[in-house]
Design an enzyme around this catalytic site. Structure first.
Site, PDB file in Angstrom:
ATOM      1  N   GLY A 116      54.920  75.199  73.518  1.00 12.27           N
ATOM      2  CA  GLY A 116      54.745  76.330  74.361  1.00 12.27           C
ATOM      3  C   GLY A 116      54.564  77.565  73.488  1.00 12.27           C
ATOM      4  O   GLY A 116      54.928  77.456  72.338  1.00 12.27           O
ATOM      5  N   LEU A 117      54.152  78.741  74.163  1.00 10.87           N
ATOM      6  CA  LEU A 117      54.092  80.027  73.458  1.00 10.87           C
ATOM      7  C   LEU A 117      55.289  80.344  72.795  1.00 10.87           C
ATOM      8  O   LEU A 117      56.207  80.093  73.289  1.00 10.87           O
ATOM      9  CB  LEU A 117      53.426  80.874  74.278  1.00 10.87           C
ATOM     10  CG  LEU A 117      51.915  80.858  74.667  1.00 10.87           C
ATOM     11  CD1 LEU A 117      51.301  81.675  75.715  1.00 10.87           C
ATOM     12  CD2 LEU A 117      51.057  80.862  73.738  1.00 10.87           C
ATOM     13  N   SER A 118      55.247  81.211  71.986  1.00 12.04           N
ATOM     14  CA  SER A 118      56.366  82.174  71.640  1.00 12.04           C
ATOM     15  C   SER A 118      56.892  82.946  72.725  1.00 12.04           C
ATOM     16  O   SER A 118      56.310  83.619  73.625  1.00 12.04           O
ATOM     17  CB  SER A 118      56.047  83.058  70.352  1.00 12.04           C
ATOM     18  OG  SER A 118      57.341  83.581  70.081  1.00 12.04           O
ATOM     19  N   GLY A 119      58.221  82.688  73.107  1.00  3.39           N
ATOM     20  CA  GLY A 119      58.986  83.357  74.149  1.00  3.39           C
ATOM     21  C   GLY A 119      58.799  82.613  75.453  1.00  3.39           C
ATOM     22  O   GLY A 119      59.324  83.062  76.670  1.00  3.39           O
ATOM     23  N   SER A 159      53.785  74.397  67.901  1.00  3.59           N
ATOM     24  CA  SER A 159      52.842  73.480  67.749  1.00  3.59           C
ATOM     25  C   SER A 159      51.524  73.544  68.487  1.00  3.59           C
ATOM     26  O   SER A 159      51.376  72.642  69.493  1.00  3.59           O
ATOM     27  CB  SER A 159      53.671  72.225  67.715  1.00  3.59           C
ATOM     28  OG  SER A 159      54.373  72.056  69.047  1.00  3.59           O
ATOM     29  N   GLY A 193      60.502  79.867  76.210  1.00  2.00           N
ATOM     30  CA  GLY A 193      61.862  79.437  76.694  1.00  2.00           C
ATOM     31  C   GLY A 193      62.155  78.159  76.221  1.00  2.00           C
ATOM     32  O   GLY A 193      63.095  77.541  76.546  1.00  2.00           O
ATOM     33  N   LYS A 194      61.431  77.620  75.003  1.00  2.00           N
ATOM     34  CA  LYS A 194      61.706  76.363  74.526  1.00  2.00           C
ATOM     35  C   LYS A 194      62.826  76.321  73.781  1.00  2.00           C
ATOM     36  O   LYS A 194      63.722  75.399  74.188  1.00  2.00           O
ATOM     37  CB  LYS A 194      60.532  76.296  73.340  1.00  2.00           C
ATOM     38  CG  LYS A 194      59.285  76.145  73.723  1.00  2.00           C
ATOM     39  CD  LYS A 194      58.271  75.971  72.632  1.00  2.00           C
ATOM     40  CE  LYS A 194      58.302  76.776  71.630  1.00  2.00           C
ATOM     41  NZ  LYS A 194      57.931  78.233  72.032  1.00  2.00           N
ATOM     42  N   SER A 195      63.401  77.012  73.086  1.00  2.00           N
ATOM     43  CA  SER A 195      64.701  76.992  72.500  1.00  2.00           C
ATOM     44  C   SER A 195      65.987  77.418  73.414  1.00  2.00           C
ATOM     45  O   SER A 195      66.895  76.626  73.148  1.00  2.00           O
ATOM     46  CB  SER A 195      64.648  77.993  71.078  1.00  2.00           C
ATOM     47  OG  SER A 195      63.888  77.739  70.182  1.00  2.00           O
TER      48      SER A 195
END
Length: 204
Positions: free
Chosen positions: A34-37, A108, A39-41
């Protein structure tokens, strides 16, 4: 002279099955894209804690612990981005083959990149999770100020602004954190993952 097996150690190592039986769980890769920001991490960290509470062994791979270590010699050229994901996938495969639930949190951005990762890890062990939070929300959060820099032209080829992001075609799950709370996102993931990995002490 007979051809020598240059990888003889593989024939003598314990099998993946041996390790999974010891841990009482099945190894699997959860690939958060997903995009930066988006919420992945944040999701990865919260999910790891919930799985840990259940006695399940996990490992998070994300940009901070990969780019600062094994991939610290890579930049952001097209070639380096491919090599970055290739190395991550190879590391992830080692964890999965050890029976560890592995959570990868990486932008990615291309389908080809993620398909390469899936091939390396093994399609049957790869769950693609699309954190589909819209660009407008990601840009609003902008915790690291990266979107602002990209808008000013200070960061080139920034995904979502000056470089494309290809949404997964058939993700195992989509999570929009502008609509779902962190708890809801994690619970949705648990519903997907727990039946796959098995529960501690149960035969897998």
């Amino acid at each position: 002279m007979e051809e020598e097996n240059i990888y003889p150690i593989f024939d003598r190592m314990l099998s993946r099955k041996d390790k999974e039986e010891l841990l009482g769980q099945r190894g699997v890769m959860l690939w958060l894209t997903g995009l930066s920001g988006s919420g992945k991490s944040t999701i990865a960290i919260a999910l790891e804690r919930e799985l840990h509470k259940r006695g399940l062994l996990c490992r998070i791979l994300d940009g901070d612990n990969i780019r600062s270590g094994i991939n610290n010699n890579l930049g952001f050229s097209a070639e380096d981005r491919v090599e970055n994901i290739r190395r991550i996938a190879e590391i992830g495969k080692l964890f999965v083959d050890t029976g560890i639930i592995t959570i990868a949190a990486f932008i990615s951005p291309g389908n080809e990149l993620r398909q390469m990762a899936a091939r390396i890890i093994g399609i049957e062990d790869f769950l693609e999770i699309y954190v589909s939070t819209p660009l407008v929300e990601c840009e609003k959060r902008d915790v690291k100020g990266l979107y602002a820099k990209a808008r000013r032209g200070e960061i080139k080829n920034f995904t979502g602004i000056s470089a494309p992001f290809e949404a997964p075609e058939h993700p195992a799950l989509s999570l929009d954190t502008s609509k779902l709370s962190l708890e809801e996102s994690v619970n949705t993931l648990l519903e997907l993952v727990l039946p796959i990995v098995g529960k501690k002490g149960e035969k897998i």
